[in-house]
Design a protein around this motif. Sequence first.
Motif, mmCIF file in Angstrom:
data_model
loop_
_atom_site.group_PDB
_atom_site.id
_atom_site.type_symbol
_atom_site.label_atom_id
_atom_site.label_comp_id
_atom_site.label_asym_id
_atom_site.label_seq_id
_atom_site.Cartn_x
_atom_site.Cartn_y
_atom_site.Cartn_z
ATOM 1 N N GLN A 140 0.833 -1.200 0.000
ATOM 2 C CA GLN A 140 0.000 0.000 0.000
ATOM 3 C C GLN A 140 0.869 1.251 0.000
ATOM 4 O O GLN A 140 0.575 2.232 -0.704
ATOM 5 C CB GLN A 140 -0.926 0.019 1.231
ATOM 6 C CG GLN A 140 -1.779 1.283 1.295
ATOM 7 C CD GLN A 140 -2.762 1.290 2.448
ATOM 8 O OE1 GLN A 140 -3.205 0.241 2.907
ATOM 9 N NE2 GLN A 140 -3.101 2.478 2.931
ATOM 10 N N THR A 141 1.955 1.222 0.771
ATOM 11 C CA THR A 141 2.841 2.380 0.855
ATOM 12 C C THR A 141 3.500 2.666 -0.488
ATOM 13 O O THR A 141 3.583 3.827 -0.929
ATOM 14 C CB THR A 141 3.911 2.154 1.936
ATOM 15 O OG1 THR A 141 3.276 1.826 3.177
ATOM 16 C CG2 THR A 141 4.771 3.399 2.120
ATOM 17 N N PHE A 142 3.959 1.622 -1.175
ATOM 18 C CA PHE A 142 4.570 1.841 -2.488
ATOM 19 C C PHE A 142 3.521 2.387 -3.460
ATOM 20 O O PHE A 142 3.804 3.322 -4.228
ATOM 21 C CB PHE A 142 5.158 0.543 -3.042
ATOM 22 C CG PHE A 142 6.039 0.759 -4.244
ATOM 23 C CD1 PHE A 142 7.399 0.942 -4.086
ATOM 24 C CD2 PHE A 142 5.508 0.819 -5.525
ATOM 25 C CE1 PHE A 142 8.224 1.175 -5.179
ATOM 26 C CE2 PHE A 142 6.316 1.049 -6.631
ATOM 27 C CZ PHE A 142 7.676 1.228 -6.462
ATOM 28 N N LEU A 215 12.767 -0.095 -4.770
ATOM 29 C CA LEU A 215 12.414 -0.241 -3.358
ATOM 30 C C LEU A 215 13.507 -1.066 -2.688
ATOM 31 O O LEU A 215 13.926 -2.096 -3.219
ATOM 32 C CB LEU A 215 11.061 -0.940 -3.202
ATOM 33 C CG LEU A 215 10.672 -1.424 -1.799
ATOM 34 C CD1 LEU A 215 10.566 -0.258 -0.828
ATOM 35 C CD2 LEU A 215 9.349 -2.203 -1.838
ATOM 36 N N ILE A 216 13.966 -0.590 -1.529
ATOM 37 C CA ILE A 216 14.928 -1.327 -0.710
ATOM 38 C C ILE A 216 14.304 -1.534 0.659
ATOM 39 O O ILE A 216 13.766 -0.599 1.265
ATOM 40 C CB ILE A 216 16.252 -0.551 -0.568
ATOM 41 C CG1 ILE A 216 16.898 -0.361 -1.944
ATOM 42 C CG2 ILE A 216 17.208 -1.283 0.377
ATOM 43 C CD1 ILE A 216 18.134 0.544 -1.913
ATOM 44 N N SER A 217 14.389 -2.763 1.139
ATOM 45 C CA SER A 217 13.803 -3.074 2.440
ATOM 46 C C SER A 217 14.760 -3.937 3.245
ATOM 47 O O SER A 217 15.582 -4.674 2.684
ATOM 48 C CB SER A 217 12.473 -3.804 2.266
ATOM 49 O OG SER A 217 11.804 -3.934 3.512
ATOM 50 N N MET A 246 24.246 3.384 -0.074
ATOM 51 C CA MET A 246 23.605 2.265 -0.747
ATOM 52 C C MET A 246 22.374 2.745 -1.521
ATOM 53 O O MET A 246 22.128 2.340 -2.659
ATOM 54 C CB MET A 246 23.227 1.190 0.275
ATOM 55 C CG MET A 246 22.943 -0.170 -0.326
ATOM 56 S SD MET A 246 22.657 -1.429 0.941
ATOM 57 C CE MET A 246 24.332 -1.657 1.558
ATOM 58 N N LEU A 247 21.597 3.636 -0.904
ATOM 59 C CA LEU A 247 20.421 4.176 -1.588
ATOM 60 C C LEU A 247 20.821 4.966 -2.829
ATOM 61 O O LEU A 247 20.084 5.005 -3.823
ATOM 62 C CB LEU A 247 19.610 5.058 -0.642
ATOM 63 C CG LEU A 247 18.438 4.390 0.098
ATOM 64 C CD1 LEU A 247 18.903 3.210 0.935
ATOM 65 C CD2 LEU A 247 17.688 5.389 0.954
ATOM 66 N N ASP A 253 14.304 7.396 -7.893
ATOM 67 C CA ASP A 253 13.057 7.524 -7.137
ATOM 68 C C ASP A 253 12.887 6.380 -6.135
ATOM 69 O O ASP A 253 11.774 6.010 -5.766
ATOM 70 C CB ASP A 253 11.857 7.569 -8.074
ATOM 71 C CG ASP A 253 11.723 6.320 -8.933
ATOM 72 O OD1 ASP A 253 12.682 5.504 -8.967
ATOM 73 O OD2 ASP A 253 10.658 6.141 -9.562
ATOM 74 N N VAL A 254 14.005 5.807 -5.654
ATOM 75 C CA VAL A 254 13.946 4.674 -4.737
ATOM 76 C C VAL A 254 13.228 5.056 -3.442
ATOM 77 O O VAL A 254 13.290 6.191 -2.981
ATOM 78 C CB VAL A 254 15.367 4.148 -4.419
ATOM 79 C CG1 VAL A 254 16.171 5.168 -3.620
ATOM 80 C CG2 VAL A 254 15.304 2.813 -3.691
#
Length: 306
Positions: A140-142, A215-217, A246-247, A253-254
């Motif tokens: 949902q957040t993405f 997206l990184i998690s 790293m980001l 737009d990560v």
Amino acid sequence: MSARHFLSMMDYTPAELVGVIRRGVELKDLRNRGVLFEPLRGRILAMIFEKSSTRTRVSFETGMIQLGGQAIFLSPRDTQLGRGEPIADGARVMSRMVDAVMIRTFAHSNLIEFATHSRVPVINGLSDDLHPCQLLADMQTFLEHRGSIQGKTVAWIGDGNNMCNSYIEAAIQFDFQLRVACPEGYEPSAQFLALAGDRVTLTRDPYEAVEGAHLISTDVWTSMGQEEEAAKRLALFKPFQVNREMLDRAATDVLFMHCLPAHRGEEISVDLLDDPRSVAWDQAENRLHAQKALLEFLVAPAYTPA
């Protein structure tokens, strides 16, 4: 008709999952506009916690209250499930008294056994294998920040734990590519990797994993029940700390996510949650809204997700 459960992301079709998270966005908007919406008035959710939690308890209990229902908190001291009563018997009794059951436990097999004998929906609030409610919030957040995740690249950095397993299931259901960077011996479950096929790539290099990712998690390096391994894990996972550098290797737009609680200075750099690319606070809030949508879907018979 037997009850539908939510033990895994694989329990629903991709269209149903998308419908639930879109409904979560709608319920969030209703709440923000102060609109009273109580489709679960008179309904009761039993919450069984073998593992302690902040976000899971607050989000489910608040969600039921906001939807007009009530929630009952049950710790290991409050039930017979851990003190000799067969899980099947507890499920048969409890499901005659409440409208849904959320369980946060260790062994995933306990969830399966409870659900097999329950008349009402059973929700996985976390097990050692999976954490599907968190993935609803993440998706949902993405969606809110970047739109559809279909066709995107996601990087999971760190331990191949229950969160990583659920990300593998999400990659299948939401149609994205997942790169997992973890130390040798800490890979996600082989059964989930086999299910995903070439949708998931394993690497030992976290910088390789995040290259161009949308997206990184990550998650803590030592989960509940692994405290004796903490020192060993701290040394082994040190190269897998997610930081701003790293980001910078990722897509412009990560987004960065963490299911929390975070150990600053361990799996993430001290300053990472303050980075504008981090959406961890929105992600945490969305546990409430995504789970409200799930509860409405499972408990309110008049609602069917688009």
